[in-house]
Write a protein that holds these residues in place. Structure first.
Motif, PDB file in Angstrom:
ATOM      1  N   THR A  82       0.819  -1.220   0.000  1.00  0.00           N
ATOM      2  CA  THR A  82       0.000   0.000   0.000  1.00  0.00           C
ATOM      3  C   THR A  82       0.849   1.264   0.000  1.00  0.00           C
ATOM      4  OG1 THR A  82      -1.857   1.133   1.058  1.00  0.00           O
ATOM      5  CG2 THR A  82      -0.194   0.203   2.521  1.00  0.00           C
ATOM      6  N   ARG A  83       0.337   2.302  -0.630  1.00  0.00           N
ATOM      7  CA  ARG A  83       0.911   3.645  -0.547  1.00  0.00           C
ATOM      8  C   ARG A  83      -0.130   4.614   0.013  1.00  0.00           C
ATOM      9  NH1 ARG A  83       4.512   1.090  -0.565  1.00  0.00           N
ATOM     10  NH2 ARG A  83       6.332   0.964  -1.940  1.00  0.00           N
ATOM     11  N   ASN A  84      -1.152   4.066   0.641  1.00  0.00           N
ATOM     12  CA  ASN A  84      -2.225   4.865   1.213  1.00  0.00           C
ATOM     13  C   ASN A  84      -2.081   4.870   2.733  1.00  0.00           C
ATOM     14  OD1 ASN A  84      -5.127   4.896   2.509  1.00  0.00           O
ATOM     15  ND2 ASN A  84      -5.328   5.935   0.529  1.00  0.00           N
ATOM     16  N   TRP A  85      -2.004   6.058   3.343  1.00  0.00           N
ATOM     17  CA  TRP A  85      -1.737   6.130   4.780  1.00  0.00           C
ATOM     18  C   TRP A  85      -2.851   5.491   5.602  1.00  0.00           C
ATOM     19  CZ3 TRP A  85      -4.777   8.310   8.480  1.00  0.00           C
ATOM     20  CH2 TRP A  85      -5.760   9.210   8.062  1.00  0.00           C
ATOM     21  N   THR A  86      -4.102   5.583   5.140  1.00  0.00           N
ATOM     22  CA  THR A  86      -5.212   4.997   5.898  1.00  0.00           C
ATOM     23  C   THR A  86      -5.084   3.483   5.970  1.00  0.00           C
ATOM     24  OG1 THR A  86      -6.636   6.795   5.098  1.00  0.00           O
ATOM     25  CG2 THR A  86      -7.724   4.906   6.090  1.00  0.00           C
ATOM     26  N   PRO A 131      -1.442  17.437   1.599  1.00  0.00           N
ATOM     27  CA  PRO A 131      -0.727  17.858   2.814  1.00  0.00           C
ATOM     28  C   PRO A 131      -1.148  17.062   4.051  1.00  0.00           C
ATOM     29  CG  PRO A 131      -1.423  19.769   1.555  1.00  0.00           C
ATOM     30  CD  PRO A 131      -2.064  18.588   0.904  1.00  0.00           C
ATOM     31  N   ILE A 132      -2.431  16.737   4.162  1.00  0.00           N
ATOM     32  CA  ILE A 132      -2.910  15.942   5.299  1.00  0.00           C
ATOM     33  C   ILE A 132      -2.293  14.549   5.252  1.00  0.00           C
ATOM     34  CG2 ILE A 132      -4.946  14.857   6.317  1.00  0.00           C
ATOM     35  CD1 ILE A 132      -6.577  17.276   5.424  1.00  0.00           C
ATOM     36  N   ALA A 133      -2.284  13.947   4.073  1.00  0.00           N
ATOM     37  CA  ALA A 133      -1.706  12.609   3.917  1.00  0.00           C
ATOM     38  C   ALA A 133      -0.228  12.613   4.275  1.00  0.00           C
ATOM     39  CB  ALA A 133      -1.915  12.108   2.492  1.00  0.00           C
ATOM     40  N   TRP A 134       0.465  13.695   3.961  1.00  0.00           N
ATOM     41  CA  TRP A 134       1.886  13.812   4.282  1.00  0.00           C
ATOM     42  C   TRP A 134       2.100  13.786   5.797  1.00  0.00           C
ATOM     43  CZ3 TRP A 134       6.073  13.655   1.124  1.00  0.00           C
ATOM     44  CH2 TRP A 134       7.305  14.038   1.652  1.00  0.00           C
ATOM     45  N   ASP A 135       1.314  14.581   6.531  1.00  0.00           N
ATOM     46  CA  ASP A 135       1.419  14.597   7.994  1.00  0.00           C
ATOM     47  C   ASP A 135       1.066  13.232   8.587  1.00  0.00           C
ATOM     48  OD1 ASP A 135       2.167  17.240   7.970  1.00  0.00           O
ATOM     49  OD2 ASP A 135       0.189  18.020   8.494  1.00  0.00           O
TER      50      ASP A 135
END
Length: 328
Positions: A82-86, A131-135
């Motif tokens: 995965t490359r998705n933070w969730t 930006p949210i995903a980065w944090d």
């Protein structure tokens, strides 16, 4: 940006649906695969309990050891791809919850897998879609480091600090105490640094930026926060034990003990700051925080004076025996 985010959510939902369909068709462990995909899907909410319960059952003591190993392999594959933070965060939550609530065989198999495959090595993970995903990606990496340190601590201690049941308080005491209160000097000098390193990773788990107010991250942070209480108790009881034994230690042990004592004072301040931030979050509304007691700094002078006078252990190297042939 809104259109892009909507597209990404729709694409994530399609990927989840496809994976569930493939799991039903192709896997010998279809139920487990489906539960893992559903528990770690792209929906920005904590894993649903019904899916977690299926995973806990699939890794319980009544299941074959091969099932536990397969579950860990499937979770590792989910994290690696995965490359998705969730998805990454929810996979880590599943691992954390299973460590806390599951059968010990899961922890043992995970430790074996970690030594071979580094399942929790996410230092290069990033989701730069917003930006949210980065944090949030930054916090995912920090959370993975904590879980990795948790396994390392178990490897050193040979027991899980969170699963430990503190004995009932003795008469005149207001609480039970950790097993670190009863360790000998050698065990203390091995176990306390491992516990302090775990606490170091824990207090580093404060989210920053947009991640601080994300509900799923706060859910995971609550799990981390809960673990801080027993870790602090174990370190505190270990320091009490260490002080009791300090003036009987040879110099090389006393030097190590002094460093542990100094670090305990520093970490009390770090943990206090961590708690102050957590207290302001919704996740900690019903938590009872311990009263932190920093080891007296005045005692450091006495410890340093003892080290200057402490007995040194001198080891005499043993010379190899030389056999001689006597000629008569």
């Amino acid at each position: 940006m809104g259109t892009l985010q909507t597209w990404r959510k729709a694409y994530g939902a399609i990927k989840d649906s496809t994976k569930v369909g493939l799991a039903h068709v192709n896997s010998d462990y279809a139920d487990m695969d489906v539960a893992i995909v559903k528990a770690t899907n792209h929906v920005e909410c904590p894993p649903k309990e019904r899916h977690l319960r299926k995973i806990l059952f699939a890794t319980s003591a009544i299941r074959p050891r091969a099932d536990v190993a397969y579950c860990i392999h499937a979770l590792a594959r989910r994290l690696a791809k995965t490359r998705n933070w969730t998805v990454a965060l929810k996979t880590l939550i599943v691992i954390h919850r299973t460590l806390r609530e599951g059968d010990p065989t899961f922890r043992e198999e995970l430790l074996n897998f970690q030594q071979r495959g580094r399942i929790l090595q996410l230092s290069n993970f990033k989701d730069d879609s917003s930006p949210i995903a980065w944090d949030c990606s930054a916090w995912v990496r920090t959370y993975a480091l904590f879980l990795e340190e948790r396994l390392e601590c178990f490897r050193v201690l040979k027991y899980d600090i969170e699963a430990e049941r503190l004995p009932k308080p003795a008469q005149g005491e207001d609480k039970g105490y950790s097993r670190t209160r009863d360790l000998d000097s050698e065990e203390l000098l091995e176990q306390l640094p491992a516990l302090q390193q775990l606490l170091h990773r824990l207090v580093g788990c404060l989210p920053e930026g947009a991640a601080l107010h994300n509900y799923v991250i706060q859910y995971a942070l609550a799990l981390v926060l809960k673990e801080s209480f027993k870790i602090y108790c174990a370190i505190n009881d270990g320091i009490i034990n260490l002080v009791d034994k300090f003036f009987e230690m040879p110099r090389h042990e006393a030097i190590k003990a002094l460093e542990i004592y100094k670090r305990a004072g520093q970490q009390a301040g770090s943990l206090s700051s961590f708690y102050e931030v957590c207290k302001g979050l919704e996740l900690a509304r019903n938590f009872q925080f311990p009263i932190l007691r920093e080891p007296p700094q005045s005692f450091l002078t006495t410890m340093e004076e003892y080290i200057r006078e402490a007995p040194r252990v001198v080891t005499v190297p043993s010379e190899p025996l030389v056999s001689t042939n006597l000629i008569m």
